[in-house]
Design a protein around this motif. Structure first.
Motif, PDB file in Angstrom:
ATOM      1  N   VAL A   1       6.686  -7.217  -1.774  1.00 63.57           N
ATOM      2  CA  VAL A   1       6.390  -5.993  -1.021  1.00 63.57           C
ATOM      3  C   VAL A   1       7.293  -4.855  -1.637  1.00 63.57           C
ATOM      4  N   TYR A   2       8.607  -5.303  -2.065  1.00 61.29           N
ATOM      5  CA  TYR A   2       9.562  -4.283  -2.516  1.00 61.29           C
ATOM      6  C   TYR A   2       8.871  -3.836  -4.016  1.00 61.29           C
ATOM      7  N   GLN A   3       8.130  -4.593  -4.752  1.00 58.31           N
ATOM      8  CA  GLN A   3       7.633  -4.574  -5.948  1.00 58.31           C
ATOM      9  C   GLN A   3       6.485  -3.525  -5.754  1.00 58.31           C
ATOM     10  N   SER A   4       5.547  -3.834  -4.682  1.00 55.97           N
ATOM     11  CA  SER A   4       4.655  -2.887  -4.632  1.00 55.97           C
ATOM     12  C   SER A   4       5.011  -1.310  -4.032  1.00 55.97           C
ATOM     13  N   VAL A   5       6.072  -1.317  -3.442  1.00 49.74           N
ATOM     14  CA  VAL A   5       6.567   0.148  -3.334  1.00 49.74           C
ATOM     15  C   VAL A   5       7.078   0.704  -4.523  1.00 49.74           C
ATOM     16  N   LEU A   6       7.763  -0.158  -5.400  1.00 56.63           N
ATOM     17  CA  LEU A   6       8.298   0.379  -6.764  1.00 56.63           C
ATOM     18  C   LEU A   6       6.811   0.705  -7.728  1.00 56.63           C
ATOM     19  N   ASN A   7       5.852   0.158  -7.607  1.00 57.26           N
ATOM     20  CA  ASN A   7       4.677   0.241  -8.401  1.00 57.26           C
ATOM     21  C   ASN A   7       4.139   1.856  -8.043  1.00 57.26           C
ATOM     22  N   GLN A   8       4.581   2.135  -6.764  1.00 52.43           N
ATOM     23  CA  GLN A   8       4.161   3.500  -6.394  1.00 52.43           C
ATOM     24  C   GLN A   8       5.331   4.685  -6.571  1.00 52.43           C
ATOM     25  N   ASN A   9       6.570   4.290  -6.599  1.00 55.45           N
ATOM     26  CA  ASN A   9       7.843   5.004  -6.764  1.00 55.45           C
ATOM     27  C   ASN A   9       8.710   4.254  -7.520  1.00 55.45           C
ATOM     28  N   ALA A  10       8.821   4.276  -8.832  1.00 49.36           N
ATOM     29  CA  ALA A  10       9.773   3.477  -9.317  1.00 49.36           C
ATOM     30  C   ALA A  10      11.160   3.840  -8.986  1.00 49.36           C
ATOM     31  N   THR A  11      11.407   4.787  -8.729  1.00 52.69           N
ATOM     32  CA  THR A  11      13.180   5.086  -8.463  1.00 52.69           C
ATOM     33  C   THR A  11      13.308   4.930  -6.972  1.00 52.69           C
TER      34      THR A  11
END
Length: 102
Positions: free
Chosen positions: A7-17
């Motif tokens: 889940v966190y990785q999918s968020v980071l795929n949208q916003n890496a920061t």
């Protein structure tokens, strides 16, 4: 932890920061026992926001889990500095700082 990391990785795929997602991913990786992966993510987070005190605390925990006490102590020291001595309400934080002579 694996599903949380996804889940966190999918968020980071949208916003890496995204700081919350970076911290969450690092926490999930620590929970899975991937301390080196957590260190990598926490260093990314520190690159995004070098004043984010929780990143240093979690970095210290990851290094401590890896048996690297010199780097752990350095990270905990930076945590204390970045948090300006406000260690929160968690007694474990105070005990850890005292144990390390910080």
């Amino acid at each position: 932890y694996a599903s949380a990391a996804t889940v966190y990785q999918s968020v980071l795929n949208q916003n890496a920061t995204n700081q919350e997602a970076l911290l969450g991913l690092a926490t999930a990786l620590k929970g899975k026992g991937d301390h080196q992966g957590a260190v990598s993510v926490l260093n990314r987070l520190i690159g995004v926001n070098p004043n984010f005190a929780p990143a240093y605390y979690n970095l210290g925990e990851a290094y401590e889990s890896m048996g690297n006490m010199d780097q752990a102590k350095q990270a905990f020291s930076l945590f204390k500095q970045k948090s300006q001595g406000n260690l929160g309400d968690n007694p474990a934080v105070y005990l850890k700082m005292k144990k390390l002579g910080l």
